[in-house]
Write a protein that holds these residues in place. Structure first.
Motif, PDB file in Angstrom:
ATOM      1  N   TYR A 117      29.254  38.843  26.800  1.00 41.48           N
ATOM      2  CA  TYR A 117      30.055  37.998  25.914  1.00 41.48           C
ATOM      3  C   TYR A 117      29.427  37.985  24.531  1.00 41.48           C
ATOM      4  N   LYS A 118      30.182  38.393  23.563  1.00 41.68           N
ATOM      5  CA  LYS A 118      29.789  38.303  22.158  1.00 41.68           C
ATOM      6  C   LYS A 118      31.002  37.741  21.434  1.00 41.68           C
ATOM      7  N   LEU A 119      30.912  36.506  21.055  1.00 45.08           N
ATOM      8  CA  LEU A 119      32.102  35.817  20.564  1.00 45.08           C
ATOM      9  C   LEU A 119      32.448  36.145  19.118  1.00 45.08           C
ATOM     10  N   GLN A 120      31.593  36.918  18.436  1.00 45.11           N
ATOM     11  CA  GLN A 120      31.985  37.417  17.126  1.00 45.11           C
ATOM     12  C   GLN A 120      33.124  38.405  17.342  1.00 45.11           C
ATOM     13  N   HIS A 121      33.959  38.559  16.344  1.00 43.63           N
ATOM     14  CA  HIS A 121      35.140  39.393  16.548  1.00 43.63           C
ATOM     15  C   HIS A 121      34.861  40.890  16.559  1.00 43.63           C
ATOM     16  N   ARG A 122      33.707  41.336  16.064  1.00 42.61           N
ATOM     17  CA  ARG A 122      33.392  42.774  16.077  1.00 42.61           C
ATOM     18  C   ARG A 122      31.976  43.007  16.602  1.00 42.61           C
ATOM     19  N   PRO A 123      31.704  42.674  17.853  1.00 39.56           N
ATOM     20  CA  PRO A 123      30.344  42.839  18.378  1.00 39.56           C
ATOM     21  C   PRO A 123      29.902  44.298  18.425  1.00 39.56           C
ATOM     22  N   GLU A 124      30.854  45.196  18.521  1.00 40.29           N
ATOM     23  CA  GLU A 124      30.546  46.619  18.608  1.00 40.29           C
ATOM     24  C   GLU A 124      29.937  47.166  17.323  1.00 40.29           C
ATOM     25  N   ALA A 125      30.065  46.432  16.222  1.00 42.24           N
ATOM     26  CA  ALA A 125      29.565  46.895  14.934  1.00 42.24           C
ATOM     27  C   ALA A 125      28.073  46.619  14.741  1.00 42.24           C
ATOM     28  N   LEU A 126      27.449  45.888  15.646  1.00 38.88           N
ATOM     29  CA  LEU A 126      26.047  45.508  15.479  1.00 38.88           C
ATOM     30  C   LEU A 126      25.154  46.339  16.393  1.00 38.88           C
ATOM     31  N   ALA A 127      24.226  47.071  15.785  1.00 42.94           N
ATOM     32  CA  ALA A 127      23.370  47.991  16.533  1.00 42.94           C
ATOM     33  C   ALA A 127      22.529  47.278  17.589  1.00 42.94           C
ATOM     34  N   ASP A 128      22.034  46.077  17.281  1.00 41.32           N
ATOM     35  CA  ASP A 128      21.201  45.380  18.272  1.00 41.32           C
ATOM     36  C   ASP A 128      22.014  44.981  19.494  1.00 41.32           C
ATOM     37  N   HIS A 129      23.286  44.639  19.306  1.00 40.43           N
ATOM     38  CA  HIS A 129      24.161  44.331  20.447  1.00 40.43           C
ATOM     39  C   HIS A 129      24.405  45.587  21.285  1.00 40.43           C
ATOM     40  N   GLN A 130      24.619  46.713  20.623  1.00 41.50           N
ATOM     41  CA  GLN A 130      24.840  47.977  21.337  1.00 41.50           C
ATOM     42  C   GLN A 130      23.605  48.340  22.169  1.00 41.50           C
ATOM     43  N   ALA A 131      22.425  48.167  21.590  1.00 39.71           N
ATOM     44  CA  ALA A 131      21.186  48.491  22.299  1.00 39.71           C
ATOM     45  C   ALA A 131      20.991  47.573  23.503  1.00 39.71           C
ATOM     46  N   GLN A 132      21.298  46.300  23.337  1.00 39.40           N
ATOM     47  CA  GLN A 132      21.175  45.339  24.438  1.00 39.40           C
ATOM     48  C   GLN A 132      22.106  45.726  25.591  1.00 39.40           C
ATOM     49  N   LEU A 133      23.343  46.047  25.275  1.00 34.37           N
ATOM     50  CA  LEU A 133      24.307  46.418  26.307  1.00 34.37           C
ATOM     51  C   LEU A 133      23.899  47.730  26.994  1.00 34.37           C
ATOM     52  N   ALA A 134      23.370  48.671  26.228  1.00 31.56           N
ATOM     53  CA  ALA A 134      22.911  49.935  26.810  1.00 31.56           C
ATOM     54  C   ALA A 134      21.766  49.693  27.798  1.00 31.56           C
ATOM     55  N   ALA A 135      20.871  48.765  27.489  1.00 28.76           N
ATOM     56  CA  ALA A 135      19.767  48.441  28.396  1.00 28.76           C
ATOM     57  C   ALA A 135      20.297  47.823  29.680  1.00 28.76           C
ATOM     58  N   TYR A 136      21.253  46.915  29.567  1.00 32.46           N
ATOM     59  CA  TYR A 136      21.858  46.317  30.763  1.00 32.46           C
ATOM     60  C   TYR A 136      22.492  47.395  31.638  1.00 32.46           C
ATOM     61  N   ARG A 137      23.245  48.293  30.989  1.00 31.60           N
ATOM     62  CA  ARG A 137      23.942  49.357  31.721  1.00 31.60           C
ATOM     63  C   ARG A 137      22.933  50.256  32.441  1.00 31.60           C
ATOM     64  N   GLU A 138      21.857  50.604  31.771  1.00 35.57           N
ATOM     65  CA  GLU A 138      20.836  51.458  32.376  1.00 35.57           C
ATOM     66  C   GLU A 138      20.167  50.761  33.569  1.00 35.57           C
ATOM     67  N   ALA A 139      19.919  49.469  33.448  1.00 40.31           N
ATOM     68  CA  ALA A 139      19.316  48.725  34.563  1.00 40.31           C
ATOM     69  C   ALA A 139      20.218  48.762  35.792  1.00 40.31           C
ATOM     70  N   VAL A 140      21.522  48.618  35.590  1.00 45.39           N
ATOM     71  CA  VAL A 140      22.458  48.657  36.720  1.00 45.39           C
ATOM     72  C   VAL A 140      22.540  50.076  37.279  1.00 45.39           C
ATOM     73  N   ARG A 141      22.543  51.080  36.424  1.00 48.27           N
ATOM     74  CA  ARG A 141      22.562  52.477  36.908  1.00 48.27           C
ATOM     75  C   ARG A 141      21.356  52.764  37.791  1.00 48.27           C
ATOM     76  N   ARG A 142      20.196  52.280  37.399  1.00 43.85           N
ATOM     77  CA  ARG A 142      18.993  52.507  38.199  1.00 43.85           C
ATOM     78  C   ARG A 142      19.053  51.736  39.515  1.00 43.85           C
ATOM     79  N   ALA A 143      19.653  50.565  39.497  1.00 38.41           N
ATOM     80  CA  ALA A 143      19.758  49.741  40.707  1.00 38.41           C
ATOM     81  C   ALA A 143      20.838  50.253  41.657  1.00 38.41           C
ATOM     82  N   GLN A 144      21.813  50.980  41.120  1.00 36.52           N
ATOM     83  CA  GLN A 144      22.941  51.497  41.902  1.00 36.52           C
ATOM     84  C   GLN A 144      23.064  53.012  41.673  1.00 36.52           C
TER      85      GLN A 144
END
Length: 113
Positions: A66-93
């Motif tokens: 959840y990123k309640l700003q209207h353009r969360p995809e435009a922020l590099a730190d948000h992209q990096a955070q989401l990529a880390a979450y995705r990688e953690a799930v890939r490793r777990a599954q």
């Protein structure tokens, strides 16, 4: 710090948006959790919402942030955070299909690769 009325309006936009409604539909969910702790390289991360659905006959894990700003995809730190979450799930599954997206305050689903 938001008012109860504003929280309700944002929740209604998300729950009623055609792209997001499936992540909250109990009939479609195979598994779902909020504030799900995962580990990546020794760091503990907390995913806002993790959902398992069947899509086109394939079990799919969705990492949702959840990123309640209207353009969360435009922020590099948000992209990096989401990529880390995705990688953690890939490793777990291992071998599972894992997708990730931001859920914006206007209800949009913004998928991240």
């Amino acid at each position: 710090g938001a008012s109860a009325g504003e929280v309700l309006r944002v929740a209604e936009r998300i729950l009623s948006h055609p792209d997001c409604a499936r992540f909250f539909d109990r009939a479609r969910l195979r598994w779902a959790g909020n504030e799900v702790p995962v580990s990546l390289d020794g760091a503990v991360l907390r995913i806002d919402r993790l959902v398992r659905l069947e899509e086109d006959g394939v079990d799919t894990w969705w990492v949702l942030d959840y990123k309640l700003q209207h353009r969360p995809e435009a922020l590099a730190d948000h992209q990096a955070q989401l990529a880390a979450y995705r990688e953690a799930v890939r490793r777990a599954q291992p071998g599972a299909r894992v997708r990730s997206a931001f859920i914006a305050g206007d209800g949009r689903l913004v998928e991240s690769a």
